[in-house]
Design an enzyme around this catalytic site. Structure first.
Site, PDB file in Angstrom:
ATOM      1  N   ASN A 166       0.806  -1.236   0.000  1.00 50.10           N
ATOM      2  CA  ASN A 166       0.000   0.000   0.000  1.00 50.10           C
ATOM      3  C   ASN A 166       0.832   1.276   0.000  1.00 50.10           C
ATOM      4  O   ASN A 166       0.406   2.280  -0.562  1.00 50.10           O
ATOM      5  CB  ASN A 166      -1.025  -0.017   1.145  1.00 50.10           C
ATOM      6  CG  ASN A 166      -0.399  -0.138   2.497  1.00 50.10           C
ATOM      7  OD1 ASN A 166       0.707  -0.656   2.646  1.00 50.10           O
ATOM      8  ND2 ASN A 166      -1.089   0.339   3.511  1.00 50.10           N
ATOM      9  N   GLU A 264       4.018  -4.521  12.306  1.00 49.09           N
ATOM     10  CA  GLU A 264       3.072  -3.422  12.055  1.00 49.09           C
ATOM     11  C   GLU A 264       1.939  -4.025  11.240  1.00 49.09           C
ATOM     12  O   GLU A 264       2.108  -4.312  10.053  1.00 49.09           O
ATOM     13  CB  GLU A 264       3.749  -2.297  11.260  1.00 49.09           C
ATOM     14  CG  GLU A 264       4.959  -1.685  11.935  1.00 49.09           C
ATOM     15  CD  GLU A 264       4.619  -0.884  13.168  1.00 49.09           C
ATOM     16  OE1 GLU A 264       3.429  -0.616  13.400  1.00 49.09           O
ATOM     17  OE2 GLU A 264       5.547  -0.545  13.914  1.00 49.09           O
ATOM     18  N   CYS A 298      -3.436   1.078   6.557  1.00 49.30           N
ATOM     19  CA  CYS A 298      -3.595   0.365   7.823  1.00 49.30           C
ATOM     20  C   CYS A 298      -4.293   1.238   8.850  1.00 49.30           C
ATOM     21  O   CYS A 298      -5.028   0.757   9.691  1.00 49.30           O
ATOM     22  CB  CYS A 298      -2.236  -0.060   8.340  1.00 49.30           C
ATOM     23  SG  CYS A 298      -1.074   1.295   8.383  1.00 49.30           S
ATOM     24  N   GLU A 476       7.564   2.471  14.669  1.00 49.61           N
ATOM     25  CA  GLU A 476       8.406   2.947  13.580  1.00 49.61           C
ATOM     26  C   GLU A 476       8.460   4.468  13.607  1.00 49.61           C
ATOM     27  O   GLU A 476       7.787   5.110  14.410  1.00 49.61           O
ATOM     28  CB  GLU A 476       7.843   2.455  12.239  1.00 49.61           C
ATOM     29  CG  GLU A 476       7.814   0.939  12.182  1.00 49.61           C
ATOM     30  CD  GLU A 476       7.789   0.374  10.778  1.00 49.61           C
ATOM     31  OE1 GLU A 476       6.708   0.364  10.186  1.00 49.61           O
ATOM     32  OE2 GLU A 476       8.857  -0.045  10.284  1.00 49.61           O
TER      33      GLU A 476
END
Ligand code: NAD
Length: 505
Positions: A166, A264, A298, A476
Protein backbone atom coordinates in the site's frame (compact mmCIF):
# COMPACT_ATOMS: atom_id res chain seq x y z
CA UNK A 1 31.15 -13.43 0.21
CA UNK A 2 33.79 -10.81 -0.61
CA UNK A 3 32.72 -7.21 -0.96
CA UNK A 4 33.79 -6.51 -4.50
CA UNK A 5 33.22 -2.79 -4.77
CA UNK A 6 32.32 0.22 -2.74
CA UNK A 7 29.81 1.80 -5.08
CA UNK A 8 28.03 -0.31 -7.66
CA UNK A 9 26.93 0.84 -11.07
CA UNK A 10 23.19 0.67 -11.63
CA UNK A 11 21.20 1.71 -14.69
CA UNK A 12 20.69 5.48 -14.76
CA UNK A 13 17.14 5.18 -16.05
CA UNK A 14 14.51 4.79 -13.36
CA UNK A 15 11.80 3.70 -15.79
CA UNK A 16 12.77 0.34 -17.27
CA UNK A 17 11.11 -2.66 -18.79
CA UNK A 18 13.05 -5.07 -16.56
CA UNK A 19 14.35 -4.51 -13.04
CA UNK A 20 16.96 -6.48 -11.17
CA UNK A 21 17.32 -7.26 -7.49
CA UNK A 22 20.11 -5.66 -5.47
CA UNK A 23 22.42 -8.12 -3.73
CA UNK A 24 25.88 -7.29 -2.43
CA UNK A 25 25.80 -3.96 -4.22
CA UNK A 26 25.13 -5.52 -7.63
CA UNK A 27 22.08 -5.55 -9.86
CA UNK A 28 21.26 -9.27 -10.16
CA UNK A 29 18.75 -11.65 -11.68
CA UNK A 30 17.30 -14.59 -9.80
CA UNK A 31 19.71 -17.55 -9.82
CA UNK A 32 17.09 -19.60 -11.65
CA UNK A 33 16.50 -16.83 -14.20
CA UNK A 34 12.75 -16.62 -13.51
CA UNK A 35 10.88 -13.34 -13.62
CA UNK A 36 7.34 -12.09 -13.08
CA UNK A 37 5.35 -9.10 -14.31
CA UNK A 38 4.26 -6.13 -12.31
CA UNK A 39 1.23 -4.12 -13.36
CA UNK A 40 -0.28 -0.68 -13.33
CA UNK A 41 -3.57 -1.29 -11.50
CA UNK A 42 -5.11 1.89 -12.94
CA UNK A 43 -4.91 0.43 -16.45
CA UNK A 44 -4.33 -3.28 -15.89
CA UNK A 45 -1.22 -3.08 -18.10
CA UNK A 46 2.04 -4.86 -17.36
CA UNK A 47 4.75 -2.25 -16.79
CA UNK A 48 7.90 -4.27 -16.15
CA UNK A 49 9.36 -7.57 -15.05
CA UNK A 50 11.27 -8.28 -11.87
CA UNK A 51 13.25 -11.36 -10.84
CA UNK A 52 11.41 -14.15 -9.05
CA UNK A 53 13.76 -15.07 -6.25
CA UNK A 54 14.05 -18.55 -4.84
CA UNK A 55 15.70 -19.94 -1.71
CA UNK A 56 19.19 -19.68 -3.27
CA UNK A 57 18.66 -15.96 -3.83
CA UNK A 58 17.56 -15.44 -0.23
CA UNK A 59 20.70 -17.26 0.90
CA UNK A 60 22.83 -15.03 -1.33
CA UNK A 61 21.22 -11.86 0.02
CA UNK A 62 21.47 -12.95 3.66
CA UNK A 63 25.09 -13.99 3.16
CA UNK A 64 25.91 -10.59 1.65
CA UNK A 65 24.18 -8.81 4.52
CA UNK A 66 25.95 -10.99 7.11
CA UNK A 67 29.33 -10.44 5.52
CA UNK A 68 28.78 -6.68 5.40
CA UNK A 69 27.65 -6.70 9.01
CA UNK A 70 30.42 -8.84 10.42
CA UNK A 71 33.35 -7.75 8.29
CA UNK A 72 32.30 -4.50 6.63
CA UNK A 73 32.88 -1.00 7.87
CA UNK A 74 29.38 0.49 7.82
CA UNK A 75 28.58 -0.14 11.46
CA UNK A 76 32.09 0.93 12.46
CA UNK A 77 31.80 4.32 10.74
CA UNK A 78 31.68 7.26 13.11
CA UNK A 79 28.00 7.98 13.60
CA UNK A 80 28.31 11.35 11.86
CA UNK A 81 29.57 9.63 8.73
CA UNK A 82 26.57 7.28 8.65
CA UNK A 83 24.34 10.31 9.17
CA UNK A 84 26.02 12.08 6.25
CA UNK A 85 25.27 9.12 3.96
CA UNK A 86 21.63 9.05 5.08
CA UNK A 87 21.34 12.74 4.26
CA UNK A 88 22.93 12.06 0.87
CA UNK A 89 20.30 9.37 0.21
CA UNK A 90 17.64 11.97 1.01
CA UNK A 91 19.23 14.52 -1.26
CA UNK A 92 19.46 12.12 -4.22
CA UNK A 93 15.81 11.20 -3.63
CA UNK A 94 14.91 14.89 -3.66
CA UNK A 95 16.75 15.36 -6.95
CA UNK A 96 14.67 12.47 -8.42
CA UNK A 97 11.45 13.38 -6.70
CA UNK A 98 9.34 13.53 -9.87
CA UNK A 99 10.67 10.24 -11.21
CA UNK A 100 10.04 8.45 -7.90
CA UNK A 101 6.51 9.88 -7.77
CA UNK A 102 5.90 8.72 -11.34
CA UNK A 103 7.10 5.17 -10.62
CA UNK A 104 5.06 4.95 -7.45
CA UNK A 105 1.93 6.04 -9.33
CA UNK A 106 2.56 3.65 -12.22
CA UNK A 107 2.98 0.69 -9.88
CA UNK A 108 0.17 1.46 -7.43
CA UNK A 109 -2.44 3.56 -9.24
CA UNK A 110 -2.44 6.01 -6.34
CA UNK A 111 -3.19 9.67 -7.04
CA UNK A 112 -0.39 12.13 -7.66
CA UNK A 113 -1.05 14.17 -4.51
CA UNK A 114 -0.99 11.01 -2.41
CA UNK A 115 2.19 9.75 -4.06
CA UNK A 116 3.94 13.11 -3.64
CA UNK A 117 3.19 13.16 0.08
CA UNK A 118 4.49 9.63 0.54
CA UNK A 119 7.68 10.15 -1.46
CA UNK A 120 8.33 13.33 0.52
CA UNK A 121 7.83 11.45 3.76
CA UNK A 122 10.23 8.73 2.59
CA UNK A 123 12.86 11.43 2.03
CA UNK A 124 12.20 13.04 5.39
CA UNK A 125 12.55 9.66 7.11
CA UNK A 126 16.17 9.48 6.02
CA UNK A 127 16.71 13.05 7.20
CA UNK A 128 15.04 12.32 10.53
CA UNK A 129 17.10 9.20 11.21
CA UNK A 130 20.31 10.95 10.09
CA UNK A 131 19.67 13.32 12.97
CA UNK A 132 18.15 10.86 15.41
CA UNK A 133 21.04 8.39 15.31
CA UNK A 134 23.43 11.05 16.55
CA UNK A 135 21.42 11.29 19.76
CA UNK A 136 20.99 7.53 20.13
CA UNK A 137 23.44 6.42 22.75
CA UNK A 138 23.85 4.53 25.96
CA UNK A 139 23.90 5.80 29.51
CA UNK A 140 25.99 5.89 32.66
CA UNK A 141 24.05 4.09 35.38
CA UNK A 142 23.85 4.16 39.16
CA UNK A 143 25.96 1.38 40.71
CA UNK A 144 27.83 0.95 44.03
CA UNK A 145 30.68 3.43 44.33
CA UNK A 146 33.58 1.14 43.50
CA UNK A 147 31.91 0.13 40.23
CA UNK A 148 31.34 1.96 37.03
CA UNK A 149 28.58 0.96 34.60
CA UNK A 150 27.80 2.26 31.18
CA UNK A 151 25.63 0.92 28.38
CA UNK A 152 26.34 1.10 24.71
CA UNK A 153 23.95 0.61 21.82
CA UNK A 154 25.07 -1.87 19.20
CA UNK A 155 23.30 -2.76 15.94
CA UNK A 156 21.20 -5.90 16.22
CA UNK A 157 22.70 -7.47 13.09
CA UNK A 158 21.01 -8.53 9.86
CA UNK A 159 17.40 -7.37 9.62
CA UNK A 160 14.94 -8.89 7.18
CA UNK A 161 12.32 -6.27 6.29
CA UNK A 162 9.08 -7.35 4.68
CA UNK A 163 6.99 -4.63 3.09
CA UNK A 164 3.32 -4.39 1.99
CA UNK A 165 1.96 -2.97 -1.26
CA UNK A 166 0.00 0.00 0.00
CA UNK A 167 2.93 2.40 0.60
CA UNK A 168 5.80 0.72 -1.25
CA UNK A 169 8.47 3.43 -1.11
CA UNK A 170 7.42 5.00 2.17
CA UNK A 171 7.33 1.66 4.01
CA UNK A 172 10.73 0.75 2.54
CA UNK A 173 12.10 4.06 3.84
CA UNK A 174 10.42 3.58 7.24
CA UNK A 175 12.32 0.32 7.54
CA UNK A 176 15.67 0.90 5.80
CA UNK A 177 16.44 4.34 7.29
CA UNK A 178 16.41 3.42 11.01
CA UNK A 179 18.03 0.04 10.41
CA UNK A 180 21.05 1.34 8.53
CA UNK A 181 21.26 4.40 10.78
CA UNK A 182 21.67 1.97 13.69
CA UNK A 183 24.42 0.13 11.77
CA UNK A 184 22.45 -2.96 10.72
CA UNK A 185 22.52 -4.62 7.31
CA UNK A 186 19.17 -5.34 5.69
CA UNK A 187 17.48 -7.73 3.31
CA UNK A 188 14.33 -6.04 2.07
CA UNK A 189 11.47 -7.99 0.53
CA UNK A 190 8.90 -5.70 -1.07
CA UNK A 191 5.40 -6.91 -1.91
CA UNK A 192 5.27 -8.75 -5.22
CA UNK A 193 2.65 -6.32 -6.55
CA UNK A 194 4.82 -3.26 -5.93
CA UNK A 195 8.55 -3.99 -5.88
CA UNK A 196 9.92 -1.22 -8.13
CA UNK A 197 10.52 1.75 -5.86
CA UNK A 198 12.18 -0.38 -3.17
CA UNK A 199 14.67 -1.51 -5.82
CA UNK A 200 15.24 2.11 -6.88
CA UNK A 201 15.75 3.11 -3.25
CA UNK A 202 18.39 0.40 -2.74
CA UNK A 203 20.19 1.66 -5.83
CA UNK A 204 20.11 5.22 -4.47
CA UNK A 205 21.52 3.97 -1.15
CA UNK A 206 24.55 2.62 -2.99
CA UNK A 207 24.92 5.75 -5.04
CA UNK A 208 24.96 7.75 -1.80
CA UNK A 209 27.81 5.65 -0.41
CA UNK A 210 26.21 2.78 1.51
CA UNK A 211 28.75 -0.05 1.16
CA UNK A 212 27.88 -3.21 -0.76
CA UNK A 213 25.90 -5.79 1.20
CA UNK A 214 24.37 -3.34 3.68
CA UNK A 215 21.13 -2.86 1.70
CA UNK A 216 19.87 -5.82 -0.33
CA UNK A 217 16.50 -6.16 -2.05
CA UNK A 218 15.02 -9.45 -3.17
CA UNK A 219 11.76 -9.83 -5.06
CA UNK A 220 9.45 -12.82 -5.12
CA UNK A 221 6.50 -14.55 -3.50
CA UNK A 222 6.07 -13.76 0.19
CA UNK A 223 4.63 -17.11 1.17
CA UNK A 224 7.81 -18.77 -0.08
CA UNK A 225 10.79 -16.45 0.28
CA UNK A 226 9.22 -14.28 3.00
CA UNK A 227 8.65 -17.22 5.26
CA UNK A 228 12.09 -18.61 4.42
CA UNK A 229 13.57 -15.27 5.51
CA UNK A 230 11.59 -15.42 8.75
CA UNK A 231 13.16 -18.80 9.54
CA UNK A 232 16.64 -18.04 8.22
CA UNK A 233 19.49 -18.63 10.66
CA UNK A 234 21.49 -15.75 9.19
CA UNK A 235 18.80 -13.22 10.09
CA UNK A 236 18.80 -11.63 13.54
CA UNK A 237 15.69 -9.50 13.34
CA UNK A 238 12.54 -9.42 11.28
CA UNK A 239 10.53 -6.25 10.77
CA UNK A 240 7.23 -6.89 9.07
CA UNK A 241 4.40 -4.69 7.87
CA UNK A 242 1.33 -6.40 6.49
CA UNK A 243 -1.74 -8.35 7.45
CA UNK A 244 -2.28 -9.56 10.99
CA UNK A 245 -2.61 -13.18 9.82
CA UNK A 246 0.75 -13.00 7.99
CA UNK A 247 2.28 -11.38 11.05
CA UNK A 248 1.22 -14.31 13.23
CA UNK A 249 2.82 -16.76 10.83
CA UNK A 250 6.04 -14.74 10.73
CA UNK A 251 6.21 -14.58 14.50
CA UNK A 252 5.83 -18.34 14.72
CA UNK A 253 8.51 -18.89 12.07
CA UNK A 254 10.85 -16.39 13.72
CA UNK A 255 10.56 -18.15 17.07
CA UNK A 256 12.69 -21.07 15.86
CA UNK A 257 15.78 -18.87 15.95
CA UNK A 258 14.42 -16.42 18.52
CA UNK A 259 14.71 -13.46 16.16
CA UNK A 260 13.82 -10.01 17.34
CA UNK A 261 10.44 -9.27 15.82
CA UNK A 262 8.51 -6.09 15.16
CA UNK A 263 5.08 -6.26 13.58
CA UNK A 264 3.07 -3.42 12.05
CA UNK A 265 -0.23 -5.04 11.23
CA UNK A 266 -3.81 -4.34 10.29
CA UNK A 267 -6.44 -2.08 11.77
CA UNK A 268 -10.11 -1.21 11.98
CA UNK A 269 -9.65 2.20 13.44
CA UNK A 270 -12.46 4.28 14.97
CA UNK A 271 -13.28 7.89 14.20
CA UNK A 272 -15.27 9.39 17.09
CA UNK A 273 -17.24 12.56 16.48
CA UNK A 274 -18.72 14.22 19.58
CA UNK A 275 -21.59 16.68 19.55
CA UNK A 276 -19.44 19.75 20.28
CA UNK A 277 -17.05 19.04 17.40
CA UNK A 278 -16.45 21.51 14.57
CA UNK A 279 -18.68 19.62 12.18
CA UNK A 280 -17.09 20.75 8.92
CA UNK A 281 -13.61 19.91 10.17
CA UNK A 282 -14.87 16.51 11.36
CA UNK A 283 -16.52 15.79 8.00
CA UNK A 284 -13.41 16.78 6.05
CA UNK A 285 -11.23 14.79 8.41
CA UNK A 286 -13.47 11.73 8.16
CA UNK A 287 -13.32 11.89 4.36
CA UNK A 288 -9.55 11.93 4.42
CA UNK A 289 -9.42 9.40 7.26
CA UNK A 290 -11.11 6.72 5.20
CA UNK A 291 -10.62 7.64 1.53
CA UNK A 292 -6.95 8.67 1.61
CA UNK A 293 -4.91 6.19 -0.46
CA UNK A 294 -8.23 4.77 -1.70
CA UNK A 295 -8.88 3.34 1.76
CA UNK A 296 -5.86 1.04 1.40
CA UNK A 297 -4.30 2.23 4.63
CA UNK A 298 -3.59 0.37 7.82
CA UNK A 299 -4.61 3.46 9.78
CA UNK A 300 -7.81 4.04 7.75
CA UNK A 301 -10.55 5.21 10.07
CA UNK A 302 -13.05 2.71 8.71
CA UNK A 303 -15.54 2.88 11.60
CA UNK A 304 -17.17 6.26 12.16
CA UNK A 305 -19.06 6.74 15.43
CA UNK A 306 -21.33 9.79 15.60
CA UNK A 307 -22.96 11.17 18.74
CA UNK A 308 -26.71 10.98 18.18
CA UNK A 309 -27.43 14.72 18.20
CA UNK A 310 -25.14 15.44 15.25
CA UNK A 311 -25.74 12.20 13.32
CA UNK A 312 -28.05 13.65 10.66
CA UNK A 313 -26.17 16.90 10.16
CA UNK A 314 -22.85 15.04 9.82
CA UNK A 315 -24.24 12.47 7.42
CA UNK A 316 -25.80 15.05 5.16
CA UNK A 317 -22.46 16.79 4.64
CA UNK A 318 -20.38 13.59 4.62
CA UNK A 319 -22.48 11.86 1.98
CA UNK A 320 -22.63 14.99 -0.20
CA UNK A 321 -18.86 15.40 -0.11
CA UNK A 322 -18.22 11.69 -0.70
CA UNK A 323 -20.28 11.93 -3.87
CA UNK A 324 -18.04 14.77 -5.04
CA UNK A 325 -14.83 12.74 -4.75
CA UNK A 326 -13.18 12.38 -8.14
CA UNK A 327 -12.04 8.94 -9.28
CA UNK A 328 -9.80 9.43 -12.23
CA UNK A 329 -6.41 9.64 -13.89
CA UNK A 330 -3.93 9.12 -11.05
CA UNK A 331 -1.63 11.67 -12.70
CA UNK A 332 -4.28 14.40 -12.56
CA UNK A 333 -4.08 16.67 -9.49
CA UNK A 334 -7.90 16.85 -9.64
CA UNK A 335 -8.26 13.13 -8.75
CA UNK A 336 -8.97 12.24 -5.12
CA UNK A 337 -9.33 8.48 -5.43
CA UNK A 338 -6.93 6.18 -7.27
CA UNK A 339 -7.11 2.57 -8.30
CA UNK A 340 -7.44 -0.55 -6.16
CA UNK A 341 -4.17 -2.46 -6.16
CA UNK A 342 -5.37 -5.63 -7.94
CA UNK A 343 -8.34 -7.49 -9.34
CA UNK A 344 -8.30 -9.84 -6.32
CA UNK A 345 -8.40 -6.93 -3.89
CA UNK A 346 -11.26 -5.35 -5.85
CA UNK A 347 -13.21 -8.60 -5.62
CA UNK A 348 -12.52 -8.89 -1.89
CA UNK A 349 -13.83 -5.38 -1.26
CA UNK A 350 -16.97 -6.01 -3.26
CA UNK A 351 -17.58 -9.34 -1.51
CA UNK A 352 -17.53 -7.58 1.87
CA UNK A 353 -20.03 -4.96 0.67
CA UNK A 354 -22.36 -7.55 -0.88
CA UNK A 355 -22.31 -9.66 2.27
CA UNK A 356 -23.12 -6.63 4.40
CA UNK A 357 -26.01 -5.77 2.08
CA UNK A 358 -27.37 -9.29 2.37
CA UNK A 359 -27.09 -9.06 6.15
CA UNK A 360 -29.36 -5.99 6.10
CA UNK A 361 -26.92 -3.05 5.94
CA UNK A 362 -27.81 0.09 4.00
CA UNK A 363 -25.45 1.19 1.23
CA UNK A 364 -25.86 4.95 1.44
CA UNK A 365 -23.59 5.67 -1.52
CA UNK A 366 -21.19 3.65 -3.67
CA UNK A 367 -21.19 -0.10 -3.22
CA UNK A 368 -19.85 -1.33 -6.53
CA UNK A 369 -16.81 -1.37 -8.82
CA UNK A 370 -16.50 1.98 -10.59
CA UNK A 371 -16.23 2.73 -14.28
CA UNK A 372 -13.55 5.31 -14.95
CA UNK A 373 -13.33 6.79 -18.42
CA UNK A 374 -10.03 5.99 -20.11
CA UNK A 375 -9.20 3.37 -17.42
CA UNK A 376 -11.74 0.69 -18.29
CA UNK A 377 -9.29 -2.17 -17.74
CA UNK A 378 -8.12 -0.97 -14.34
CA UNK A 379 -9.46 -1.79 -10.87
CA UNK A 380 -11.64 0.90 -9.32
CA UNK A 381 -14.21 0.97 -6.54
CA UNK A 382 -16.74 3.62 -5.63
CA UNK A 383 -16.27 5.39 -2.29
CA UNK A 384 -18.82 3.58 -0.16
CA UNK A 385 -20.70 4.56 3.00
CA UNK A 386 -22.60 1.88 4.90
CA UNK A 387 -25.09 2.33 7.76
CA UNK A 388 -27.51 0.11 9.68
CA UNK A 389 -24.79 -2.16 10.95
CA UNK A 390 -23.78 -3.12 14.46
CA UNK A 391 -20.23 -2.91 15.70
CA UNK A 392 -19.98 -6.67 16.06
CA UNK A 393 -20.94 -7.34 12.43
CA UNK A 394 -18.35 -8.66 9.98
CA UNK A 395 -18.21 -5.43 7.95
CA UNK A 396 -17.48 -3.47 11.15
CA UNK A 397 -14.89 -5.90 12.50
CA UNK A 398 -12.76 -7.07 9.59
CA UNK A 399 -10.20 -5.00 7.75
CA UNK A 400 -11.50 -4.43 4.21
CA UNK A 401 -8.61 -2.34 2.92
CA UNK A 402 -10.63 -0.34 0.43
CA UNK A 403 -12.76 2.83 0.23
CA UNK A 404 -15.53 1.48 2.45
CA UNK A 405 -16.65 2.99 5.75
CA UNK A 406 -19.34 2.01 8.24
CA UNK A 407 -21.13 4.67 10.29
CA UNK A 408 -22.76 4.00 13.65
CA UNK A 409 -24.41 6.24 16.29
CA UNK A 410 -23.58 6.43 19.99
CA UNK A 411 -25.25 8.14 22.94
CA UNK A 412 -22.51 9.09 25.37
CA UNK A 413 -18.78 9.17 26.00
CA UNK A 414 -18.32 5.86 27.80
CA UNK A 415 -20.28 4.00 25.16
CA UNK A 416 -18.13 5.62 22.44
CA UNK A 417 -14.91 4.41 24.07
CA UNK A 418 -16.38 0.93 24.56
CA UNK A 419 -17.39 0.68 20.92
CA UNK A 420 -14.04 2.07 19.73
CA UNK A 421 -12.20 -0.61 21.71
CA UNK A 422 -14.48 -3.50 20.76
CA UNK A 423 -12.19 -4.88 18.04
CA UNK A 424 -9.16 -7.13 17.99
CA UNK A 425 -7.14 -4.28 16.48
CA UNK A 426 -5.63 -1.22 18.12
CA UNK A 427 -3.69 0.77 15.57
CA UNK A 428 -5.16 4.26 15.22
CA UNK A 429 -8.11 6.43 16.25
CA UNK A 430 -9.46 9.95 15.72
CA UNK A 431 -11.38 12.14 18.15
CA UNK A 432 -13.32 15.19 17.05
CA UNK A 433 -14.44 17.39 19.97
CA UNK A 434 -13.80 20.74 21.68
CA UNK A 435 -14.20 19.78 25.36
CA UNK A 436 -10.61 19.26 26.53
CA UNK A 437 -11.67 17.20 29.52
CA UNK A 438 -13.60 14.82 27.29
CA UNK A 439 -10.71 14.63 24.83
CA UNK A 440 -8.34 13.67 27.64
CA UNK A 441 -10.68 11.03 29.09
CA UNK A 442 -11.37 9.47 25.71
CA UNK A 443 -7.68 9.53 24.75
CA UNK A 444 -6.82 7.74 27.99
CA UNK A 445 -9.56 5.16 27.43
CA UNK A 446 -8.72 4.28 23.85
CA UNK A 447 -6.62 1.17 23.24
CA UNK A 448 -4.65 2.26 20.20
CA UNK A 449 -1.08 3.20 19.40
CA UNK A 450 -2.12 6.44 17.70
CA UNK A 451 -4.74 9.00 18.74
CA UNK A 452 -5.44 11.88 16.38
CA UNK A 453 -7.22 14.81 18.00
CA UNK A 454 -9.12 17.12 15.64
CA UNK A 455 -6.86 16.01 12.80
CA UNK A 456 -6.85 13.14 10.33
CA UNK A 457 -3.05 12.91 10.05
CA UNK A 458 -1.51 9.92 11.74
CA UNK A 459 2.23 10.33 11.46
CA UNK A 460 5.23 12.44 10.61
CA UNK A 461 8.88 11.42 10.83
CA UNK A 462 9.53 11.53 14.55
CA UNK A 463 6.10 10.36 15.74
CA UNK A 464 5.97 6.77 17.01
CA UNK A 465 3.83 4.63 14.72
CA UNK A 466 2.54 1.22 15.73
CA UNK A 467 -0.27 -0.68 17.30
CA UNK A 468 -1.81 -2.15 20.43
CA UNK A 469 -3.44 -5.59 20.54
CA UNK A 470 -3.47 -7.49 17.22
CA UNK A 471 -2.26 -4.43 15.29
CA UNK A 472 1.22 -5.56 16.28
CA UNK A 473 4.06 -4.26 18.42
CA UNK A 474 7.11 -2.10 18.05
CA UNK A 475 7.13 1.49 16.83
CA UNK A 476 8.41 2.95 13.58
CA UNK A 477 9.31 6.46 12.46
CA UNK A 478 10.60 7.52 15.86
CA UNK A 479 13.47 7.39 18.35
CA UNK A 480 11.94 4.19 19.78
CA UNK A 481 12.53 2.54 16.44
CA UNK A 482 16.30 2.89 16.81
CA UNK A 483 16.14 0.80 19.99
CA UNK A 484 14.38 -1.92 18.01
CA UNK A 485 17.39 -2.15 15.68
CA UNK A 486 19.85 -2.16 18.59
CA UNK A 487 21.04 -4.30 21.42
CA UNK A 488 22.03 -2.73 24.73
CA UNK A 489 25.37 -3.88 26.09
CA UNK A 490 25.92 -3.23 29.78
CA UNK A 491 29.58 -2.79 30.73
CA UNK A 492 30.28 -3.17 34.44
CA UNK A 493 33.79 -2.23 35.51
CA UNK A 494 35.32 -2.63 38.95
CA UNK A 495 37.25 0.44 39.93
CA UNK A 496 37.97 -0.23 43.63
CA UNK A 497 41.39 0.08 45.22
CA UNK A 498 41.71 -3.56 46.36
CA UNK A 499 41.38 -6.54 43.97
CA UNK A 500 38.08 -8.41 44.35
CA UNK A 501 37.96 -11.85 45.99
CA UNK A 502 34.25 -12.73 46.29
CA UNK A 503 34.78 -16.31 47.62
CA UNK A 504 37.43 -15.11 50.06
CA UNK A 505 39.74 -17.91 49.02
P1 NAD B 1 0.47 -9.15 3.32
O1 NAD B 1 0.54 -9.60 4.74
O2 NAD B 1 -0.29 -9.97 2.36
O3 NAD B 1 1.93 -9.00 2.69
C1 NAD B 1 2.91 -8.16 3.25
C2 NAD B 1 4.28 -8.67 2.83
O4 NAD B 1 4.48 -9.96 3.39
C3 NAD B 1 4.47 -8.84 1.33
O5 NAD B 1 5.79 -8.48 1.00
C4 NAD B 1 4.24 -10.32 1.14
O6 NAD B 1 4.89 -10.81 -0.02
C5 NAD B 1 4.86 -10.88 2.40
N1 NAD B 1 4.35 -12.20 2.81
C6 NAD B 1 3.20 -12.79 2.48
N2 NAD B 1 3.09 -13.99 3.09
C7 NAD B 1 4.19 -14.14 3.84
C8 NAD B 1 4.68 -15.16 4.73
N3 NAD B 1 3.98 -16.26 4.96
N4 NAD B 1 5.87 -14.96 5.35
C9 NAD B 1 6.57 -13.84 5.15
N5 NAD B 1 6.19 -12.85 4.31
C10 NAD B 1 5.01 -12.99 3.67
O7 NAD B 1 -0.08 -7.64 3.39
P2 NAD B 1 -0.42 -6.70 2.15
O8 NAD B 1 -1.71 -7.19 1.59
O9 NAD B 1 0.77 -6.53 1.27
O10 NAD B 1 -0.61 -5.30 2.88
C11 NAD B 1 -1.80 -4.89 3.46
C12 NAD B 1 -1.77 -5.11 4.96
O11 NAD B 1 -0.69 -4.37 5.53
C13 NAD B 1 -3.01 -4.61 5.67
O12 NAD B 1 -3.42 -5.55 6.61
C14 NAD B 1 -2.54 -3.33 6.35
O13 NAD B 1 -3.29 -2.95 7.45
C15 NAD B 1 -1.13 -3.68 6.68
N6 NAD B 1 -0.33 -2.46 6.89
C16 NAD B 1 0.03 -2.14 8.18
C17 NAD B 1 0.76 -0.97 8.42
C18 NAD B 1 1.15 -0.60 9.82
O14 NAD B 1 2.07 0.19 9.98
N7 NAD B 1 0.52 -1.12 10.84
C19 NAD B 1 1.15 -0.17 7.35
C20 NAD B 1 0.77 -0.54 6.06
C21 NAD B 1 0.03 -1.70 5.86
Amino acid sequence: MPITKEVAVFPAEMKRSAYKMVINGEPVDAAGGETFHVYNPATGEAIATVPKADYADVDRAVEAARHAFEHGKWRRYPVGKRARVLNKIASIMRSRFDALVEMEILNTGKTIETAKGQVMQAIEDFEFFAGAIVGHRGAVNHVPGQFFNYTQKEPVGVAAQIIPWNYPLMMAAWKIAPAIAAGCSVVVKPASLTPITAILLAEICHEAGVPAGVVNVITGPGAKIGSYLAKHEGVDKIAFTGETSTGKEIMANASETLKRVTLELGGKSPNLVFQDADLDAAVNGALYGIFYNTGQSCEARSRIFLQEDIYDAFMEKFVAKTKKLVLGDPFSPASHIGAIISKEQLETIHRYVEEAKQAGATIVTGGKPAKVEGFENGYWYEPTIITNVTNDSKIAQEEIFGPVVVVMPFKEEKEAVKLANATKYGLASSIWAKDQGLIKRVTDGIQAGIVMVNSPFSAFPGTPFGGYKQSGFGRELSFECLDLYSETKSVLTYAGAKPLNPFQL
